[in-house]
Design a protein around this motif. Structure first.
Motif, PDB file in Angstrom:
ATOM      1  N   LEU A  56       0.832  -1.196   0.000  1.00 20.52           N
ATOM      2  CA  LEU A  56       0.000   0.000   0.000  1.00 20.52           C
ATOM      3  C   LEU A  56       0.874   1.256   0.000  1.00 20.52           C
ATOM      4  N   GLN A  57       1.890   1.275   0.832  1.00 24.98           N
ATOM      5  CA  GLN A  57       2.785   2.433   0.899  1.00 24.98           C
ATOM      6  C   GLN A  57       3.469   2.676  -0.443  1.00 24.98           C
ATOM      7  N   THR A  58       3.945   1.625  -1.060  1.00 27.89           N
ATOM      8  CA  THR A  58       4.591   1.752  -2.373  1.00 27.89           C
ATOM      9  C   THR A  58       3.619   2.307  -3.408  1.00 27.89           C
ATOM     10  N   ALA A  59       2.391   1.806  -3.412  1.00 25.72           N
ATOM     11  CA  ALA A  59       1.392   2.264  -4.380  1.00 25.72           C
ATOM     12  C   ALA A  59       1.023   3.729  -4.153  1.00 25.72           C
ATOM     13  N   PHE A  87       2.999   6.038  -2.761  1.00 23.97           N
ATOM     14  CA  PHE A  87       4.172   6.811  -3.193  1.00 23.97           C
ATOM     15  C   PHE A  87       4.212   6.921  -4.723  1.00 23.97           C
ATOM     16  N   GLU A  88       3.988   5.816  -5.403  1.00 25.74           N
ATOM     17  CA  GLU A  88       4.013   5.816  -6.867  1.00 25.74           C
ATOM     18  C   GLU A  88       2.901   6.682  -7.448  1.00 25.74           C
ATOM     19  N   ALA A  89       1.716   6.653  -6.854  1.00 25.16           N
ATOM     20  CA  ALA A  89       0.610   7.475  -7.348  1.00 25.16           C
ATOM     21  C   ALA A  89       0.926   8.958  -7.189  1.00 25.16           C
ATOM     22  N   LEU A  90       1.486   9.330  -6.064  1.00 23.32           N
ATOM     23  CA  LEU A  90       1.849  10.729  -5.849  1.00 23.32           C
ATOM     24  C   LEU A  90       2.971  11.146  -6.799  1.00 23.32           C
ATOM     25  N   SER A  91       3.961  10.295  -6.963  1.00 23.62           N
ATOM     26  CA  SER A  91       5.106  10.608  -7.832  1.00 23.62           C
ATOM     27  C   SER A  91       4.707  10.713  -9.298  1.00 23.62           C
ATOM     28  N   ALA A  92       3.694   9.967  -9.713  1.00 23.67           N
ATOM     29  CA  ALA A  92       3.278   9.956 -11.112  1.00 23.67           C
ATOM     30  C   ALA A  92       2.271  11.054 -11.449  1.00 23.67           C
ATOM     31  N   ASP A  93       1.758  11.746 -10.445  1.00 24.27           N
ATOM     32  CA  ASP A  93       0.739  12.761 -10.682  1.00 24.27           C
ATOM     33  C   ASP A  93       1.359  14.011 -11.312  1.00 24.27           C
ATOM     34  N   ALA A 137      10.048  16.122  -4.913  1.00 24.29           N
ATOM     35  CA  ALA A 137      10.154  16.278  -3.451  1.00 24.29           C
ATOM     36  C   ALA A 137       9.000  15.576  -2.738  1.00 24.29           C
ATOM     37  N   ILE A 138       8.959  14.260  -2.922  1.00 24.35           N
ATOM     38  CA  ILE A 138       7.993  13.396  -2.251  1.00 24.35           C
ATOM     39  C   ILE A 138       8.824  12.329  -1.553  1.00 24.35           C
ATOM     40  N   TYR A 139       8.710  12.283  -0.219  1.00 19.05           N
ATOM     41  CA  TYR A 139       9.617  11.441   0.556  1.00 19.05           C
ATOM     42  C   TYR A 139       8.878  10.461   1.450  1.00 19.05           C
ATOM     43  N   ASP A 140       9.451   9.271   1.537  1.00 19.79           N
ATOM     44  CA  ASP A 140       9.053   8.314   2.552  1.00 19.79           C
ATOM     45  C   ASP A 140       9.880   8.616   3.801  1.00 19.79           C
ATOM     46  N   ALA A 141      11.168   8.804   3.606  1.00 25.26           N
ATOM     47  CA  ALA A 141      12.073   9.229   4.670  1.00 25.26           C
ATOM     48  C   ALA A 141      12.722  10.524   4.201  1.00 25.26           C
ATOM     49  N   VAL A 142      12.576  11.571   4.995  1.00 23.86           N
ATOM     50  CA  VAL A 142      13.122  12.869   4.618  1.00 23.86           C
ATOM     51  C   VAL A 142      14.641  12.757   4.575  1.00 23.86           C
ATOM     52  N   PRO A 143      15.248  13.179   3.471  1.00 23.95           N
ATOM     53  CA  PRO A 143      16.698  13.060   3.351  1.00 23.95           C
ATOM     54  C   PRO A 143      17.443  14.019   4.285  1.00 23.95           C
ATOM     55  N   VAL A 144      18.667  13.677   4.570  1.00 25.99           N
ATOM     56  CA  VAL A 144      19.526  14.524   5.399  1.00 25.99           C
ATOM     57  C   VAL A 144      20.015  15.688   4.542  1.00 25.99           C
ATOM     58  N   GLY A 145      20.201  16.819   5.159  1.00 20.60           N
ATOM     59  CA  GLY A 145      20.699  17.981   4.431  1.00 20.60           C
ATOM     60  C   GLY A 145      19.600  18.987   4.177  1.00 20.60           C
ATOM     61  N   SER A 146      19.858  19.885   3.271  1.00 19.27           N
ATOM     62  CA  SER A 146      18.873  20.923   2.995  1.00 19.27           C
ATOM     63  C   SER A 146      17.676  20.342   2.241  1.00 19.27           C
ATOM     64  N   LEU A 147      16.532  20.852   2.580  1.00 17.17           N
ATOM     65  CA  LEU A 147      15.280  20.384   1.984  1.00 17.17           C
ATOM     66  C   LEU A 147      14.696  21.482   1.112  1.00 17.17           C
ATOM     67  N   ARG A 183       5.649  14.444   2.572  1.00 15.48           N
ATOM     68  CA  ARG A 183       6.243  13.346   3.342  1.00 15.48           C
ATOM     69  C   ARG A 183       5.155  12.332   3.698  1.00 15.48           C
ATOM     70  N   LEU A 184       5.424  11.070   3.398  1.00 10.18           N
ATOM     71  CA  LEU A 184       4.527  10.013   3.861  1.00 10.18           C
ATOM     72  C   LEU A 184       4.725   9.877   5.354  1.00 10.18           C
ATOM     73  N   GLY A 185       3.632   9.795   6.092  1.00 12.00           N
ATOM     74  CA  GLY A 185       3.735   9.831   7.547  1.00 12.00           C
ATOM     75  C   GLY A 185       3.263   8.574   8.225  1.00 12.00           C
ATOM     76  N   SER A 186       2.661   8.787   9.370  1.00 12.62           N
ATOM     77  CA  SER A 186       2.270   7.684  10.241  1.00 12.62           C
ATOM     78  C   SER A 186       1.140   6.859   9.642  1.00 12.62           C
ATOM     79  N   GLU A 187       0.985   5.673  10.215  1.00 10.35           N
ATOM     80  CA  GLU A 187      -0.046   4.735   9.750  1.00 10.35           C
ATOM     81  C   GLU A 187      -0.541   3.951  10.953  1.00 10.35           C
TER      82      GLU A 187
END
Length: 136
Positions: A9-12, A14-20, A30-40, A46-50
């Protein structure tokens, strides 16, 4: 009950948001499951809690996933964040996602909360969705 479909479900999502196309125009990649280190970027998703609970019935194992997708910005005001949040809602509400395991029965917008963060210098909108999945 099954939690086994959570990753699919999480993968789907993420893919739906990325493909929109609209979201790509608003936040690029700039769609993240885990926010990268460094400048944003100044505006990102950001995908969050479940939270998951049993939704099994006589037809088989299933679960209801309550998931959060956050729109975060350092830009002043809520206008830009609300435009992205609307696009996230449009991309996911009733989306016909294909899962690598099981199937999505329904995906619906549940609620949203907008707030100031980082000492009022940033904004965050948390969108909550309810997904019903079945492990066929």
């Amino acid at each position: 009950m099954t939690y086994a479909i959570s990753g699919a479900l999480q993968t789907a999502v993420f893919e739906a948001l990325s493909a929109d196309a609209l979201l790509s125009g608003l936040v690029g990649t700039a769609i993240y499951d885990a926010v990268p280190v460094g400048s944003l970027p100044q505006l990102y998703i950001r995908l969050g809690s479940e939270t998951v609970r049993d939704a099994s019935d006589i037809s088989g194992d299933g679960a209801e996933h309550v998931l959060t997708v956050s729109v975060i910005t350092t830009n002043p005001g809520f206008s830009g964040a609300k435009a992205v949040a609307a696009a996230v809602s449009d991309a996911l509400h009733n989306a016909p996602l294909t899962l690598s395991r099981g199937r999505l029965v329904s995906l619906r917008f549940d609620r949203a909360a907008a707030q100031r963060i980082d000492g009022a210098s940033g904004r965050q909108i948390d969108l909550r969705f309810r997904a019903r999945v079945q492990d066929d």
